[in-house]
Design an enzyme around this catalytic site. Sequence first.
Site, PDB file in Angstrom:
ATOM      1  N   ASP A   1       6.822   1.408   6.007  1.00  0.00           N
ATOM      2  CA  ASP A   1       5.897   1.013   7.073  1.00  0.00           C
ATOM      3  C   ASP A   1       6.311   1.615   8.413  1.00  0.00           C
ATOM      4  O   ASP A   1       5.472   2.042   9.196  1.00  0.00           O
ATOM      5  CB  ASP A   1       5.816  -0.514   7.183  1.00  0.00           C
ATOM      6  CG  ASP A   1       5.051  -1.131   6.032  1.00  0.00           C
ATOM      7  OD1 ASP A   1       4.248  -0.423   5.392  1.00  0.00           O
ATOM      8  OD2 ASP A   1       5.255  -2.326   5.769  1.00  0.00           O
ATOM      9  N   GLU A   2       7.610   1.649   8.670  1.00  0.00           N
ATOM     10  CA  GLU A   2       8.107   2.260   9.900  1.00  0.00           C
ATOM     11  C   GLU A   2       7.644   3.717   9.981  1.00  0.00           C
ATOM     12  O   GLU A   2       7.154   4.179  11.015  1.00  0.00           O
ATOM     13  CB  GLU A   2       9.633   2.177   9.927  1.00  0.00           C
ATOM     14  CG  GLU A   2      10.269   2.689  11.183  1.00  0.00           C
ATOM     15  CD  GLU A   2      11.791   2.545  11.173  1.00  0.00           C
ATOM     16  OE1 GLU A   2      12.414   3.120  12.093  1.00  0.00           O
ATOM     17  OE2 GLU A   2      12.361   1.879  10.282  1.00  0.00           O
ATOM     18  N   GLY A   3       7.777   4.446   8.886  1.00  0.00           N
ATOM     19  CA  GLY A   3       7.337   5.836   8.849  1.00  0.00           C
ATOM     20  C   GLY A   3       5.837   5.976   8.993  1.00  0.00           C
ATOM     21  O   GLY A   3       5.352   6.856   9.724  1.00  0.00           O
TER      22      GLY A   3
ATOM     23  N   GLY B   1       9.674  -2.655   6.779  1.00  0.00           N
ATOM     24  CA  GLY B   1      10.315  -1.841   5.761  1.00  0.00           C
ATOM     25  C   GLY B   1      10.293  -0.388   6.219  1.00  0.00           C
ATOM     26  O   GLY B   1       9.515  -0.007   7.100  1.00  0.00           O
TER      27      GLY B   1
END
Length: 186
Positions: free
Chosen positions: A86-88, A83
């Site tokens: 989470d990537e960030g 998502g």
Amino acid sequence: KPGLSAYKNAPSTAGSSLRPLLDHARKFVPSEAIATTPVFLMATAGLRMVGEAVKDEILASVCTELIASGFSFSCAGGATLLGGADEGLYGWVTVNYLLNSLYSPPEQPPVGTIDLGGGSVQIVFGSDKAISSDTSKSLTFGAATHNVYVKSHLGFGLDEARKAFLTNLREKRGSSPVSNPCMPRG
């Protein structure tokens, strides 16, 4: 390059695109350790934008390739779609880990990050103020807890912004060759 989303018109071939990465990893992982070295694939915004059915086909192709690679891999949880939040967060943790800012006592305060990807942009920074629960996360490393603001903007990555800009430019200027006012002449 290209990312997995580039295989949206031929999803069954996406897995083979990982071979150069796997071959590169084999240069650093001792041959006797390959079978016990875990491999994970976490796809990001580009794959979030191709649609559910195509995403599933691409991930199935990836699973087939990674299972055949000889590395330790399980399709259940081993190839996932991250998502945006989470990537960030992964990016923020990576940068602040490298700056030695996560554990107490930190060498310097944690820094914020802006991750401009192809399909999305993620903004993450520490905050002492109350933030809504959908944009805040609490992370603990050793004795240090970090409250962070994290927001992902799908469709605002570099590739998507360029695509939207060029589409808008064509619509406003017609179908004849269009000069781009943001690019140098020639």
